[in-house]
Design an enzyme around this catalytic site. Structure first.
Site, short mmCIF file in Angstrom:
data_model
loop_
_atom_site.label_atom_id
_atom_site.label_comp_id
_atom_site.label_asym_id
_atom_site.label_seq_id
_atom_site.Cartn_x
_atom_site.Cartn_y
_atom_site.Cartn_z
N HIS A 209 22.06 104.36 -18.83
CA HIS A 209 23.15 104.62 -19.78
C HIS A 209 23.10 103.62 -20.93
O HIS A 209 22.88 102.44 -20.72
CB HIS A 209 24.50 104.51 -19.07
N SER B 240 28.50 104.33 -10.84
CA SER B 240 27.90 104.42 -12.18
C SER B 240 28.62 103.47 -13.12
O SER B 240 29.85 103.38 -13.07
CB SER B 240 28.04 105.86 -12.68
#
Lengths: 416, 117, 506
Positions: free
Chosen positions: C57, C348
């Site tokens: 990410h 995450s």
């Protein structure tokens, strides 16, 4: 290496292709990824093969062995086992890249026949939910382990799908000492041949649960159970979901042709078979590229597959010589009782006849299969039975074939 | 009783009844159906296929002719108990007159992986 | 086990062979620290790591000033170099967060948050430009936040490579070491394994780092640490589609994020499969089952973003569990036990953050007195990937070793030689899934129905173990159970026939 005809796949289709191409004067290379010829036949130890070709009820390995003997000592055929094709491209000829334990292999061929068969649909393809433990096998995978390695895969087995391999494996596993709890079929009738239902399930008191499916599986390391639920009006009724303890689940839920090798060619697709459209020579829309056997359509009789191979082998040999007659292409039309035909196209040319096979939408008894061309009936065949799912073969005399062709099914009028 | 004829893909649904001590078959499209129906209720037989473990792999085997159905598992056990030979070829007889029948057990396939370098 | 004596004494013990554990392990081993990694299952990467989207990410999503934001940015900046060092694929494809016109404000907020977090190159792309990037977006999707620094990796390949790197630099990995007791005495920890088949019953270490992922709270409890508040377990379910759809999407495409997570991503894997998911279903800690409802949910949600892909090409469903503790990572040194560190709630962007978390933990240990050596770290040796070689290179390789010319898995084109390389690799994996994660046999469209029998043969032959001992994913998941003709009536004296008796009665 150069050859007239390259056949990819050494199962029943490929062996017949090689045989027939050589008979028709072509030089042939037959590549097979396994260490020996025969393909899936080697693991189909049950009998019932070869009634048409050898007029005997043989087992799969014997049927393969007979064909192998037909091609093994043929000087026109070079057999390359343990060889795996990775890529096919084309200029004027086809260029094929393969690997085997000796190194990379490059083959230039005038025509290519794909005879790689099909693969089984895995658990993911049918959205089988739950956990992912050991003990879930496709029926063919289980067949390979049990028959070729002599190893048992479980003690208490549930089978999903009543296709022929599922039925045959039900009997096999019972005969090797397992308990088969039941065969579950999502449709309202048995998917396999009636004779297999009788010999494999009825004989051994194995229950067949129609309109029932397996919804999810249980178990962390090894399977401990599956959930079954009935279908009501085509929809799974989860409120009636029931746990069935077992350690093994076999899937016999359909086969998919192995067509991906040639996805770089822009071939006409044929959605009915999940494969490519072919003409009466079993040639795809790429000239010189042919299909034979289960890669073209999934068959229930091996004799059909060998027959494909004979047609494709001969055609590929003719193509290599530049003698394939493709005058006036006609797309075969048919009524709605016929689901699809193989081939999709035939030619109005000098060939006297063409084999047309088709499947129907349901079971028919005492019917006429008629072929009409330019409003004139050119064939009318009486047929006692076409069962649902069975392939019907029509040998069409093309002498009166005109601009078009329409196939239909008519019920015989019973005179009292 | 009703049964499905397994002699050919037509799969006729046979009705087999005892009438006045005689077995009568109906529903068959051809004489083979009648033959099957009578055989099935008087003396049902099956061709048996199986696998035997040998050194380094398996052989597949079958009965040369159909044997009485009631002997099914005796035949399978006989296959299991048959002594293991050094080599096998397709067509070899491994048991003669298995379980006292007129059928032999023959080899239909040999599955031994080649030794790789 | 090998003939080498089993080692029990270490400076540092890391509990958990997921992406965080292996990153810490490699970090410390490369500094010459005598280190052991304890993994409960048969292979590293077996928990949430393997069931992960594989996205590096860019970092515009986490709340500014959170640990997530900090480690995400730091981690993302380290990834490309790390992958190069490890010789694993790093697909620099960028990421997209997309929306229809209504989402313009929210996308702008994300853009600003990203800038605040220090993400480089973020920009909004619209209409034609957007659809040129992703031709299969639905026509009402007109806006996208493009993050060029986003990337894709194979999470398990990275994890395995980190573990291997640790090993080549002197570290030890014990798989099947399921920690069930920790004793703390005289500033020394003794960690005990639950299973009798663990490679050793216990290890000793001065420093212990708990990186046990979804099980980290359980490990903390072994030392009497309290369970934090706001713990939840969330299951992420995925659908994976066949490689023949390669190119259907070119980069991870997120919908606008919600409170539940980043939403269901239309994604791909570095190997070219289409990967759809994850869901965010509350669940029990060890529940990795996939539900029918969730699959329907993925299909529905994905179709809000992209044109419906051919779900007939589905090859596998899978799920992983991530632990959440409040809204942020918890990375702490414990006050009551000296030299004990724990990581909780690494959901995450945990995969992205792992290398940065590893550095952070290493720094804590050094602060607390850990001695390191200034060594030149060795590189891990990558296995040859035949699919990436030229014909000439491949030919050379096969001539030297014919096993590279014998194809075992035809869907993914994997040779016998490559599988044997894996059996010989530093972690010496033995399960079919472990081999699959490394070189992909049974990962393809047939899901192993052709190659699993061959893999059983090969593993049994090569490791010289009976076929009955070959497992799918560790002890308990054996695939074959015995020879044929052993059970049922073969075991009985009397043949108790199961045959149906035909009769004319009825």
């Amino acid at each position: 290496m150069k050859t007239d005809v390259l056949v990819i796949g050494g199962g029943p289709a490929g062996m017949a292709c090689a045989f027939s191409a050589a008979q028709n004067g072509a030089s042939v290379i037959l590549v097979e990824r396994e260490y020996r010829l025969g393909g899936i036949l080697n693991q189909c130890i049950h009998n019932g093969f070869g009634l048409h070709y050898f007029n005997e009820e043989l087992s799969g390995p014997e049927y393969a062995y007979r064909w192998q003997q037909k091609i093994e000592n043929n000087k026109k055929i070079k057999i390359m086992c343990s060889t795996y094709v990775t890529k096919i491209t084309r200029g004027v000829n086809f260029f094929v890249e393969a690997t085997n334990p000796e190194g990379v292999v490059n083959i230039e061929a005038k025509s290519v026949i794909l005879a790689m068969g099909c693969r089984e649909r895995p658990a993911g393809a049918i959205n089988l939910t739950g956990t992912r433990p050991a003990g879930i096998f496709t029926a063919g995978c289980a067949q390979a382990i049990v028959n070729l390695q002599g190893k048992m895969i479980g003690k208490k087995v549930v089978i999903l799908g009543s296709g022929d391999i599922g039925l045959i494996m039900a009997r096999r596993l019972v005969c090797e000492g397992a308990q088969v709890v039941g065969v579950f079929e999502i449709m309202d009738k048995c998917g396999g041949l009636a004779r297999n239902y009788t010999q494999c399930l009825q004989d051994f008191n194995i229950p067949l649960h129609l309109s029932t499916t397996i919804t999810r599986v249980k178990g962390t390391k090894r399977l401990t159970g599956v959930y079954a639920a009935p279908l009501i009006n085509g929809k799974v009724d989860y409120t009636q979901e029931k746990l069935i303890p077992c350690d093994t689940l076999l899937l016999s839920v359909g086969l998919t042709p192995e067509i991906e090798l040639v996805s770089n060619f822009n071939l006409e697709q044929y959605p009915f078979t999940k494969s490519y459209a072919v003409d009466e020579y079993l040639q795809t829309t790429e000239p010189g590229l042919f299909l034979a056997g289960n890669i073209m359509q999934v068959n229930d009789l091996v004799d059909n597959v060998s027959n494909d191979g004979e047609i494709a082998g001969k055609s590929a040999a003719l193509y290599a010589k530049g003698k394939l007659d493709i005058t006036q292409k006609i797309e075969i039309a048919h009524d709605s009782s016929i689901r699809y035909t193989i081939p999709k196209y035939i030619y109005k040319n000098n060939e006297k006849s063409a084999r047309i096979c088709f499947r129907t939408d349901k079971e028919y008894r005492r019917i006429f299969v008629t072929a009409t061309s330019n409003k004139k009936q050119i064939a009318k065949n009486y047929v006692i039975t076409i069962t649902n799912g069975q392939i019907y073969n029509l040998n069409l005399n093309k002498q009166n074939l005109n601009k078009n062709l329409f196939l239909s099914i008519e019920q015989q009028k019973i005179q009292e | 009783m009703e049964m499905i004829c397994i002699r050919c893909p037509n799969s006729c649904v046979l009705k087999v009844e005892k009438k006045k001590g005689k077995i009568v078959v109906s529903g068959n499209l051809c004489p083979r159906g009648e033959e099957y129906g009578i055989q099935e209720v008087t003396d049902p037989r099956r061709t048996i296929t199986s696998v035997k473990q040998i050194k380094g792999g398996t052989i597949s085997v079958r009965t040369t002719v159909a044997v009485q159905k009631k002997l099914y598992f005796d035949v399978l056990k006989a296959i299991k108990d048959a002594p293991i030979k050094k080599t096998y070829n397709v067509g070899d007889i491994i048991i003669k007159n298995v379980c006292g029948t007129s059928s032999n057990i023959i080899v239909t396939g040999v599955n031994i992986l080649p030794k790789n370098k | 086990m090998s003939t080498k004596q089993v080692k029990n004494n270490f400076e540092v013990a890391i509990i958990g062979g997921g992406i965080v554990g292996t990153a810490v392990f490699s970090e410390l081993c490369r500094l010459g620290v005598n280190c052991v990694l304890l993994e409960a299952s048969e292979d590293v990467s077996n928990g949430s790591t393997k069931a992960n989207s594989g996205i590096v990410h860019s970092g515009y999503d986490p709340t500014p000033n959170s640990l997530m934001a900090k480690f995400n940015i730091l981690g993302a900046n380290m990834y490309e170099d790390m992958c190069k060092r490890l010789s694993v694929t790093y697909l620099k494809c960028g990421t997209l967060t997309v929306s229809n016109e209504e989402g313009r404000q929210k996308l702008n907020d994300l853009l600003n948050r990203g800038k605040q977090n220090g993400v480089k190159g973020l920009k909004i792309v619209e209409n034609k430009e957007l659809h040129k990037l992703e031709p299969n977006l639905n026509s009402d999707i007109t806006l996208g936040l493009y993050a060029p620094t986003g990337a894709l990796v194979s999470p398990y390949n990275v994890c395995v490579a980190l573990a291997e790197e640790g090993i080549v630099n002197g570290g030890t990995v014990y798989c099947y070491f399921n920690v069930n007791k920790i004793k703390y005495q005289n500033q020394l920890y003794t960690i005990y394994a639950k299973e009798s088949y663990a490679p050793t019953p216990f290890v000793n270490a001065k420093y212990v780092i708990n990186c046990a992922g979804a099980n980290a709270i359980e490990v903390n409890k072994l030392l009497g640490l309290p369970e934090p508040q706001n713990v939840s377990y969330v299951k992420g379910e995925y659908i994976i589609l066949d490689k023949s759809l390669k190119g259907y999407v070119n980069r991870p495409i997120f919908p606008l994020p919600t409170a539940m997570g980043k939403g269901i991503v239309s994604n791909l894997t570095v190997h070219g499969n289409i990967l759809l998911g994850p869901t965010a279903t509350p669940c029990q800690k060890d529940d990795v089952s996939v539900s029918t409802d969730s699959i329907a949910q993925i299909v529905d949600k994905v179709c809000l973003t992209i044109k419906k892909p051919n779900f007939g090409k589905t090859i596998k469903l899978f799920a992983g569990v991530r632990a959440k503790v409040g809204n942020d990572f918890v990375i702490e040194r414990d006050n009551t036990h000296k030299n004990y560190y724990y990581t909780l709630g690494i959901c995450s962007p945990g995969l992205t953050s792992a290398p940065a978390i590893a550095v952070y933990i290493k720094d804590m240990l050094i602060e607390d007195g850990l001695k390191t050596k200034n060594i030149t770290p060795k590189k891990r040796k990558p296995y040859p990937e035949l699919a990436t070689l030229s014909r000439q290179e491949l030919n050379k390789l096969i001539k030297a070793n014919p096993q590279y010319g014998r194809i075992i898995c035809k869907c993914e084109n994997v040779s016998e030689g490559e599988i044997i390389d894996i059996l010989n690799s530093p972690l010496k994996p033995t399960s079919i899934d472990a081999i699959k994660r490394r070189v992909r046999p049974s990962m393809g469209r047939c899901q192993g129905s052709f190659c699993i029998p061959k893999l059983i043969n090969l593993i049994s032959q090569y490791l010289n173990i009976p076929k009955e001992k070959v497992t799918l994913n560790g002890i308990g998941s054996e695939i074959v159970i015995s020879d044929i003709k052993q059970y049922g009536y073969y075991a009985r004296k009397q043949i108790n026939t199961v045959l149906k008796q035909v009769s004319t009665k009825k």
